[in-house]
Scaffold this active site. Structure first.
Site, PDB file in Angstrom:
ATOM      1  N   HIS A  21      36.719  41.809  41.799  1.00  0.00           N
ATOM      2  CA  HIS A  21      37.135  42.945  42.639  1.00  0.00           C
ATOM      3  C   HIS A  21      36.027  43.193  43.658  1.00  0.00           C
ATOM      4  CE1 HIS A  21      40.416  44.221  39.884  1.00  0.00           C
ATOM      5  NE2 HIS A  21      39.615  43.710  38.953  1.00  0.00           N
ATOM      6  N   HIS A  71      34.443  54.455  45.651  1.00  0.00           N
ATOM      7  CA  HIS A  71      35.418  54.614  46.740  1.00  0.00           C
ATOM      8  C   HIS A  71      35.030  55.731  47.704  1.00  0.00           C
ATOM      9  CE1 HIS A  71      38.533  52.310  44.164  1.00  0.00           C
ATOM     10  NE2 HIS A  71      37.709  51.523  44.808  1.00  0.00           N
ATOM     11  N   LYS A 106      43.007  50.233  51.447  1.00  0.00           N
ATOM     12  CA  LYS A 106      42.913  51.695  51.348  1.00  0.00           C
ATOM     13  C   LYS A 106      43.228  52.363  52.671  1.00  0.00           C
ATOM     14  CE  LYS A 106      39.544  51.039  47.752  1.00  0.00           C
ATOM     15  NZ  LYS A 106      39.693  49.577  47.738  1.00  0.00           N
ATOM     16  N   ASP A 173      47.161  49.186  43.254  1.00  0.00           N
ATOM     17  CA  ASP A 173      46.529  50.069  42.267  1.00  0.00           C
ATOM     18  C   ASP A 173      47.632  50.735  41.446  1.00  0.00           C
ATOM     19  OD1 ASP A 173      45.393  52.557  41.116  1.00  0.00           O
ATOM     20  OD2 ASP A 173      43.618  52.016  42.269  1.00  0.00           O
ATOM     21  N   GLY A 203      43.837  48.505  38.331  1.00  0.00           N
ATOM     22  CA  GLY A 203      43.653  49.954  38.267  1.00  0.00           C
ATOM     23  C   GLY A 203      43.661  50.420  36.816  1.00  0.00           C
ATOM     24  N   HIS A 230      46.740  42.362  35.827  1.00  0.00           N
ATOM     25  CA  HIS A 230      45.895  42.850  34.743  1.00  0.00           C
ATOM     26  C   HIS A 230      46.843  43.166  33.594  1.00  0.00           C
ATOM     27  CE1 HIS A 230      42.780  43.091  37.689  1.00  0.00           C
ATOM     28  NE2 HIS A 230      41.923  43.550  36.812  1.00  0.00           N
ATOM     29  N   GLU A 233      45.052  45.391  28.822  1.00  0.00           N
ATOM     30  CA  GLU A 233      43.708  45.991  28.689  1.00  0.00           C
ATOM     31  C   GLU A 233      43.706  47.098  27.646  1.00  0.00           C
ATOM     32  OE1 GLU A 233      41.286  46.324  32.611  1.00  0.00           O
ATOM     33  OE2 GLU A 233      43.392  46.412  33.150  1.00  0.00           O
ATOM     34  N   ASP A 308      34.926  39.755  36.999  1.00  0.00           N
ATOM     35  CA  ASP A 308      35.607  41.056  37.133  1.00  0.00           C
ATOM     36  C   ASP A 308      34.880  41.943  38.144  1.00  0.00           C
ATOM     37  OD1 ASP A 308      37.732  42.693  36.646  1.00  0.00           O
ATOM     38  OD2 ASP A 308      37.055  43.423  34.704  1.00  0.00           O
TER      39      ASP A 308
HETATM   40  P1  IMP Z   1      38.517  47.399  45.081  1.00  0.00           P
HETATM   41  O1  IMP Z   1      39.974  47.118  44.871  1.00  0.00           O
HETATM   42  O2  IMP Z   1      37.825  46.386  45.969  1.00  0.00           O
HETATM   43  O3  IMP Z   1      38.262  48.803  45.536  1.00  0.00           O
HETATM   44  O4  IMP Z   1      37.790  47.194  43.677  1.00  0.00           O
HETATM   45  C1  IMP Z   1      37.671  48.201  42.702  1.00  0.00           C
HETATM   46  C2  IMP Z   1      39.026  48.480  42.060  1.00  0.00           C
HETATM   47  O5  IMP Z   1      39.427  47.352  41.269  1.00  0.00           O
HETATM   48  C3  IMP Z   1      39.002  49.628  41.048  1.00  0.00           C
HETATM   49  O6  IMP Z   1      39.166  50.864  41.691  1.00  0.00           O
HETATM   50  C4  IMP Z   1      40.178  49.292  40.164  1.00  0.00           C
HETATM   51  O7  IMP Z   1      41.393  49.690  40.745  1.00  0.00           O
HETATM   52  C5  IMP Z   1      40.151  47.782  40.123  1.00  0.00           C
HETATM   53  N1  IMP Z   1      39.443  47.310  38.914  1.00  0.00           N
HETATM   54  C6  IMP Z   1      38.173  46.904  38.803  1.00  0.00           C
HETATM   55  N2  IMP Z   1      37.888  46.552  37.536  1.00  0.00           N
HETATM   56  C7  IMP Z   1      39.010  46.748  36.831  1.00  0.00           C
HETATM   57  C8  IMP Z   1      39.351  46.552  35.454  1.00  0.00           C
HETATM   58  O8  IMP Z   1      38.546  46.158  34.594  1.00  0.00           O
HETATM   59  N3  IMP Z   1      40.629  46.882  35.111  1.00  0.00           N
HETATM   60  C9  IMP Z   1      41.549  47.327  36.012  1.00  0.00           C
HETATM   61  N4  IMP Z   1      41.258  47.508  37.302  1.00  0.00           N
HETATM   62  C10 IMP Z   1      40.005  47.225  37.712  1.00  0.00           C
HETATM   63 ZN    ZN Z   2      39.835  43.206  36.915  1.00  0.00          ZN
END
Ligand code: IMP
Ligand code: ZN
Length: 369
Positions: A21, A71, A106, A173, A203, A230, A233, A308
């Site tokens: 991510h 964020h 976003k 998300d 998410g 995902h 979990e 991750d």
């Molecule tokens: P972004 O999408 O680049 O903002 O990366 C962070 C986002 O990835 C978080 O706000 C989550 O929505 C998602 N994310 C990161 N790690 C996990 C996880 O272990 N499980 C589920 N979602 C995750």
């Molecule tokens: Zn993930």
């Protein structure tokens, strides 16, 4: 000493990262710097968040609180661009040769940010990478588009410098509505020629319902956009079975599967993105000796080791290979083969797969394997 030698070897090996991510991979130092800056502006109280940033032992719940903070810190286009550049440079320095970077587009009206301009800021970050050549769906980059094509053309100059293939996955998300998820899929389709290669569902796993995202995911599938989910979990047998029946191209985690779900997964042969450190830190798996890596590896089920959130969990892909090696007794050849097999699960096209196969063959010769 021995541990360091094995870690060095893991770094030297080419690797493929399929579950990273963007904002979770932020450099710790950058997060601290940005949070301190927001503290000075009075947007946040720095002393209240400092501990959350520095404390690496977090439950799943605390991790999502940290993502909320990340964020707040990353709402600017320029910051998104900077984080992207740094993340790609860090993966390249770790000898990752193919990176699928996922991020949630976003919208932030106050900053004039739309989902599309967010992704354009990410693409700008890729074009800013200076330490390595970034291959981003080169063949179509000359097409006029909303991204500065001059900035990107230098990514594809065919030089012999170190090179990393980067493809983007747009994440839905679990907090989003059906309409918002659909918007993300449409954006992914419109930006396919710019290196967007698929869709992810992520998410907080205790938020949202599978049925909410299904129309957008079905639409992505109809348009041949690969999907990773995902999955599992938290214990949720109904959702896990619905997800497996959807037959995604890959799933992430698979931590809370029961016997029936394992049976389904194995019969469908869906590749699993395994994130050891993340699973332990978020306590979705109690300890590595009961981790499903061993069972899936021994069953020759398709798996790929991933980070991750390398920033949030203070890890690297080499660190994950080194951990798998010391925990499950994998030798160097086994680790190399595991990394190499990931080629078959990438969302990029066959031409990229062919080039990755050549890269790994030549690395195997150099490493005397
Ligand atoms: P972004 O999408 O680049 O903002 O990366 C962070 C986002 O990835 C978080 O706000 C989550 O929505 C998602 N994310 C990161 N790690 C996990 C996880 O272990 N499980 C589920 N979602 C995750
Ligand atoms: Zn993930």
């Amino acid at each position: 000493m021995e541990k360091q030698r094995e870690m060095d070897w893991c770094v030297s090996m080419p690797k493929i990262e399929l579950h990273a991510h963007l904002n979770g991979s932020i450099r710790g130092s950058t997060l601290l710097e940005l949070a301190r800056g927001l503290g000075e502006k009075g947007t946040i109280v720095f002393s209240e968040v400092e501990h959350a940033i520095l404390n690496s032992d977090r439950s799943l719940h605390e991790v999502f609180k940290l993502f909320d903070l990340i964020h707040i810190v990353t709402t600017d286009h320029t910051i998104v661009t900077r984080i992207t550049r740094e993340v790609v440079e860090d993966f390249a320095a770790d000898n990752v040769v193919y990176l699928e970077l996922r991020t949630t587009p976003k919208r932030n009206d106050l900053k004039g940010m739309t989902k599309q301009s967010y992704i354009e800021a990410v693409l700008k970050g890729l074009s800013d990478v200076a330490t390595v050549d970034v291959d981003l769906a080169c063949q179509d980059l000359s097409t006029k588009n909303s991204v500065d094509s001059c900035a990107i053309s230098n990514l594809c100059d065919g030089t012999t410098r170190k090179k990393i293939y980067v493809r983007l996955l747009l994440s839905i998300d679990r907090r989003e509505s059906t309409e918002s998820a659909m918007e993300t899929v449409k954006l992914a389709l419109a930006m396919r020629h710019l290196g967007v290669a698929g869709i992810d569902l992520s998410g907080n796993p205790i938020v949202g319902k599978w049925e909410t995202f299904l129309p957008a995911l079905k639409f992505a599938r109809e348009e041949d956009l690969p999907i990773t989910l995902h999955c599992g979990e938290v214990p949720n047998p109904v959702e896990i079975q619905a997800m497996l029946d959807f037959l995604p191209r890959r799933i992430g985690h698979a931590c809370c599967f029961g016997e029936e779900e394992w049976r389904m997964l194995k019969s469908y042969k869906i590749p699993v993105e395994i994130c050891l450190t993340s699973n332990i830190r978020t306590e979705t798996i109690s300890s590595l000796d009961v981790h499903h890596f061993a069972d899936l590896y021994n069953a020759e089920h398709p798996i790929v080791l991933c980070t991750d959130d390398s920033g949030v969990f203070s890890t690297s892909l080499s660190g994950e290979y080194s951990l798998a090696s010391s925990t499950f007794g994998l030798g160097r050849i086994e680790m190399f083969r595991l990394a190499q097999k990931a080629i078959e699960f990438v969302f990029a096209d066959d031409a990229v797969k062919g080039e990755l196969r050549q890269m790994f063959d030549s690395a195997a010769r150099k490493l005397n394997l």
